[in-house]
Design a protein around this motif. Structure first.
Motif, short mmCIF file in Angstrom:
data_model
loop_
_atom_site.label_atom_id
_atom_site.label_comp_id
_atom_site.label_asym_id
_atom_site.label_seq_id
_atom_site.Cartn_x
_atom_site.Cartn_y
_atom_site.Cartn_z
N THR A 121 0.84 -1.20 0.00
CA THR A 121 0.00 0.00 0.00
C THR A 121 0.87 1.25 0.00
O THR A 121 0.59 2.22 -0.71
CB THR A 121 -0.92 -0.01 1.22
OG1 THR A 121 -1.72 -1.21 1.20
CG2 THR A 121 -1.85 1.20 1.21
N ALA A 162 -4.18 -0.47 -2.73
CA ALA A 162 -4.85 0.68 -2.11
C ALA A 162 -6.00 0.18 -1.26
O ALA A 162 -6.59 -0.87 -1.56
CB ALA A 162 -5.35 1.64 -3.19
N THR A 192 -3.92 -1.81 -7.32
CA THR A 192 -4.26 -0.57 -8.01
C THR A 192 -4.29 -0.81 -9.52
O THR A 192 -3.64 -1.71 -10.05
CB THR A 192 -3.23 0.52 -7.69
OG1 THR A 192 -1.93 0.01 -7.95
CG2 THR A 192 -3.33 0.94 -6.25
#
Lengths: 236, 236
Positions: free
Chosen positions: B50, B56, B66
């Motif tokens: 992340t 995310a 993502t």
DNA sequence: GAACCCATTTATGTATACACTAATGAGACA
DNA sequence: TGTCTCATTAGTGTATACATAAATGGGTTC
């Protein structure tokens, strides 16, 4: 809010504010007891701090608060210049002129903010809030997630530097003018000028910091206190 | 090696290689069982992913891989340009001319690397290793920790983009020339030229990617497959 | 037949127990 | 007295159990 978030914010605030000095070993059991949580969320907080660059692995065992030196700040400003100039140029290309014309006026009238509460507010919260508004406007106008995130990280480190910078009113007044110039360049949609104005501002800011960090005559002993290098166990 | 490191590397490799498609929900129990570890080290791996921007938060619950879109790549290249131009300029100021003169020659002779194993090595590992050597030389010459770390993150995302770029031999030969120009500019210690050469290279690379991503006539259905947007449960 | 409510389940957040490694200290031997 | 070795200990890495909140499904009611 999650315990890991609270731990992250608390530790980050302590590091930025300087109550956790560079070199401090952040032991898991020690910090988790201090913050009243268990080791699991604290580990996540330490992981985020390490990713931010506010802490770093220590001999493969535990993490320590990263240190700040004039060399570090110089490197940080090199990155900052690359990012902020690009952001200013993009903002000049894509931003709303009215927004930045307004910010320009605010900075031209910022002398009140700076001089008015010179004694009452030593942190200059009012003026720095205005600077933050300009940063946010540039971020929004640049409309680039990667750039904004990279800048957020730079500004996090910059907040640590600011504590050491000893900004006097004269320098703050000068920065207000420099910020007004940046805003004006964006308002007239001149990317090259916006980047140049940003470059000038950052160059002068770094110059001012390095001059202040060079231990002005009369207080040479503080320079070592300002840049501790040795790992030390918690708050000495 | 720690289990959390192995999990991080494995997940990162899966995301970069594309076996974990954008939008994939990375459930803790699911992935920890798949990788044969417990949830604790897996959570740390997800935390790092992340922070890298490869995953995310997803609705406040779990994380997703993502996504990549042409707009995302354009933003990434804007950041990349700011960073790589700065790094090239710093390298031109501080680097060892001999090192970059040698790299220049290597790139001028890179046609062999590119054409020789055109069919045997579809990943062009040999040529990309040479590119990596230039990147490392620039990082070392720039001598800026913050800049190097920011570039490492950009290159991580770039590795994902590369999979979609469909680099043909003609484009690779062109990049070899562009890289040679960059190395030559650094070797003669011309910061402005180095930055300009880098800017040209990145501009052309982005142009090439966007042209390829614009779904060339004949295979329009692949464009949606290349840029999935909807969250999907594991490997569809 | 549709909508709402409640129970169940599933997944995450947190705490804690266990394991293992590395540092530390004392004691013995040269 | 110095150094080597071994035991102890402190601290991190991992697994797992428990708590809690959100999603899901079925049942009931309008």
């Amino acid at each position: 809010m999650r315990a890991s978030d609270r731990a992250y914010r608390a530790l980050r605030e302590d590091i930025v504010a300087g109550s956790l000095l560079p070199g401090t070993v952040l032991g898991e059991v020690e910090q988790s007891q201090r913050l009243g949580i268990s080791r699991t969320p604290l580990r996540e907080a330490l992981s985020r701090l390490t990713a931010d660059g506010l802490a770093a692995p220590h001999n493969g065992r535990g993490v320590v608060v990263t240190s700040i030196s004039p060399e570090t700040v110089t490197e940080l400003f090199e990155l900052r210049q690359a990012l902020e100039c690009k952001a200013a140029a993009l903002a000049a290309t894509r931003g709303d002129p009215g927004t930045f014309a307004g910010l320009r006026r605010d900075f031209e009238n910022a002398a009140d903010l700076i001089l008015q509460d010179a004694g009452t507010d030593p942190t200059r919260a009012g003026y720095y809030a205005l600077v933050a508004r300009l940063d946010e406007a540039i971020d929004a106008a640049a409309a680039n997630t990667y750039l904004t995130q990279a800048l957020a990280n730079v500004r996090l480190h910059l907040a640590r530097v600011r504590r050491l910078a000893k900004d006097n009113p004269e320098r703050l007044l000068a920065t207000a003018g420099e910020h007004a110039t940046i805003a004006a360049a964006i308002a007239v949609r001149d990317p090259a000028l916006a980047a140049a104005a940003t470059s000038v501002h950052l160059h002068k800011s770094l110059e001012h910091f390095l001059a202040a960090a060079a231990a002005p005559a009369g207080t040479p002993e503080r320079s070592t206190e300002k840049f501790p290098e040795r790992p030390r166990k918690d708050n000495p």
